[in-house]
Enzyme design. Structure first.
Site, short mmCIF file in Angstrom:
data_model
loop_
_atom_site.label_atom_id
_atom_site.label_comp_id
_atom_site.label_asym_id
_atom_site.label_seq_id
_atom_site.Cartn_x
_atom_site.Cartn_y
_atom_site.Cartn_z
CD GLU A 1 3.00 71.06 -21.30
OE1 GLU A 1 3.70 71.62 -20.44
OE2 GLU A 1 2.33 70.04 -21.07
N GLY A 2 5.29 74.53 -25.93
CA GLY A 2 6.40 75.38 -26.35
C GLY A 2 7.40 74.55 -27.12
#
Length: 575
Positions: free
Chosen positions: A393-394
């Site tokens: 997620e990043g």
């Protein structure tokens, strides 16, 4: 608060502003929600104790169908779906607490459930039309349908704007035909519905990409490759997706055509809290394992828990977990209060959560010693499962850049407008007056905290000092680098690390203040001690970061790396 400052606690810090009213009092669930969440947690604990064998899931690389069916029967696939669509309708804080519990028991199951609801169908909750919600959410709530989030491609990971999957409008815009592929899609092997992103404009150099979010059903023609073999979270399904002339009706566009990047970022902003809360759960599991181990393991005629270096590890693990828990549920409370912008806070929780967990699992394995390395014990599996959180997620590197640049955006705009006003002083008189007033206020002294309990006075003063320092350093680097700040990643790192520590300290201060007010000094002694210890650790990092703005070896590091790229390897040998 000056008008240029967005309604975000952490973004306000870049102006030297402490928006106390946003974080005091520390948020908490209503008694009714605490009770309903406790009932869910009791059911989850009983089910996992009776049915989940995490070691077997890890060995078999699969969550048994019976376990998934049990999770469905508990309603765990629809935790945040509103009750009108068949879900449980939990608040952000309650959802985080349930995901914390599941994360602490089995990472593969937590990832499967999180991919389904933290990001898989989150676009429906945030941007879906009533008709889209009515059509999809009831089956997603029961787990009859499973969702996945499909953004990443072979050439587009952190750089989401570089995706190449194409969506061509056909039949006068009544439908789109999608072609392309996605990689590393959690739940990819069995998901029924994908929030999938495709380019609806040409990929031209220098042009702004137009990306659109679609709800794509597997039955529309989506296929997948085999499950990937992974270091950890082996029970979760991670596959490549293939789209070959997949026809998607226009009504399956989520949000506006060409606005899919906003959909993706908002979904990830929200989903990062689920990841952070799962990290809290694993940290608590590890602390139980570590404390049990120091009580049973003996060396030199006594328990190893008596030794100072072991106590140091345990104390640090407790303080870091307390800070992580405090900031995660403070952010969840901000989301539940309907604050418009929590993007930086959720990114901070993700970075801090994954790095705190990695530190805690490393210390726990060290305390466990030899057995920590053996597959007969849970330590090595938890370590393998934990590593992916720094990438999910990043990546933490990209999120640090986001945190720094997002925080400096408003101060940078203010400085640019001041420079422009100085060229046209009559037109810009009001802006210049406001700027002068802010500077005068800053010169008179830093902003103070008024709602922190007096017992935390020392901690509050240090926090105030470094909020002021953050604002000064942000303005200094903006003046020095201007637009080139986007390329100054060593500087971004320091700025990001400062604001992350400041948010963690703020969360500890407001939570500990509430504990003192509720239970008095003696009753809140352990919270006070953990808050003080975390502040002490953060203070050392803050002091170092401030020093490094002026004196650092950034250029030396760049030069060393540049030469290594030419060599292609380590350049020396003793022969």
């Amino acid at each position: 608060m000056p008008p240029l400052i967005e309604q975000s606690f952490t973004k306000a810090l870049f102006h030297g502003v402490i928006a106390e009213d946003m974080i005091f009092p520390y948020p908490e669930m209503t008694s009714e929600e605490r009770q309903s969440t406790s009932i869910i947690l009791d059911s989850v604990r009983r089910f996992f104790a009776a049915n989940v064998d995490s070691a077997k899931i890890d060995r078999d690389h699969e969550i048994p169908k019976a376990v998934l069916d049990g999770l469905r029967s508990l309603g765990l696939f629809g935790l945040q779906i509103p009750t009108e669509y068949g879900g449980i309708g939990l608040s952000t804080a309650a959802y985080a607490r349930v995901m914390q519990e599941i994360g602490g028991m089995d990472a593969s199951i937590a990832v499967t459930l999180g991919a389904h609801q933290s990001i898989g169908y989150k676009s429906l909750l945030l941007f879906g039309t009533h008709e889209q919600k009515r059509r999809y959410l009831p089956q997603l709530a029961t787990g009859e349908s499973v969702a996945a989030f499909a953004l990443t491609e072979p050439s587009a990971g952190s750089d989401a704007a570089a995706i190449k999957t194409r969506a061509e409008a056909v039949d006068g815009g009544a439908a789109y035909v999608l072609n392309g592929s996605k990689i590393w899609i959690t739940n990819g092997g069995f998901a029924d519905v994908f929030t999938l992103f495709a380019r609806t404009s040409a990929l031209e150099e220098g042009s702004k990409p137009k990306i659109t979010a679609f709800l794509v059903e597997r039955g529309m023609g989506v296929t997948n490759g085999p499950n990937e073999h992974k270091l950890g979270i082996r029970g979760s399904s991670t596959t490549e997706l293939f789209l070959e002339n997949v026809r998607v009706p226009r009504e399956n566009v989520v949000g506006d055509v060409g606005k899919g990047f906003k959909v993706a970022m908002e979904v990830l902003n929200s989903g990062r809290l689920g990841l952070a809360s799962g990290c809290v759960g694993v940290c608590k599991t590890l602390l139980r394992l570590a404390i049990a181990r120091v009580e049973e393991r003996r060396a030199f005629g006594r328990n190893i828990g008596d030794f100072g270096l072991i106590k140091d590890k345990i104390a640090r693990m407790l303080a870091e977990t307390y800070a992580l828990e405090s900031m995660t549920y403070l952010t969840a409370g901000l989301v539940d209060s309907k604050i418009a912008d929590y993007s930086m806070e959720s990114a901070i929780c993700k970075v801090k959560g994954s790095e705190t967990l990695w530190s805690v699992v490393n210390d726990t394995l060290q305390i466990a010693a030899g057995i920590g390395y053996m597959q007969d014990y849970p330590y090595e599996r938890i370590l393998r499962d934990s590593r992916v959180n720094l990438i999910f997620e990043g990546t933490n590197d990209i999120l640090r850049c986001f945190i720094a640049l997002s925080g400096m955006a408003a101060p940078g705009k203010a400085l640019a407008e001041v420079v422009k006003a100085m060229r046209e002083p009559i037109k810009g008189f009001g802006l210049l007056s406001d700027f002068a007033l802010r500077k005068a206020r800053a010169a008179l002294g830093r902003e103070r905290m008024t709602r922190v309990h007096p017992l935390l006075g020392r901690e509050a003063v240090i926090f105030e000092e470094y909020v002021s320092e953050l604002a000064v350093q942000a303005e200094n680097v903006l003046r020095k680098h201007g637009r080139d700040i986007a390329e100054m990643q060593f500087t971004q790192l320091r700025i990001a690390d400062m604001v992350m520590d400041l948010f963690a300290v703020a969360a500890c201060l407001t939570r500990t203040t509430r504990a003192i007010e509720r239970r008095g000094e003696d009753g809140a002694r352990r919270e006070i001690d953990l808050c003080s210890l975390y502040l002490n650790m953060a203070h050392k990092r803050l002091r170092q970061n401030v020093s490094d703005f002026a004196r650092n070896d950034d250029e030396l590091r760049k030069a060393i790396a540049g030469r290594a790229y030419i060599d292609g390897a380590y350049p020396f040998d003793v022969l």
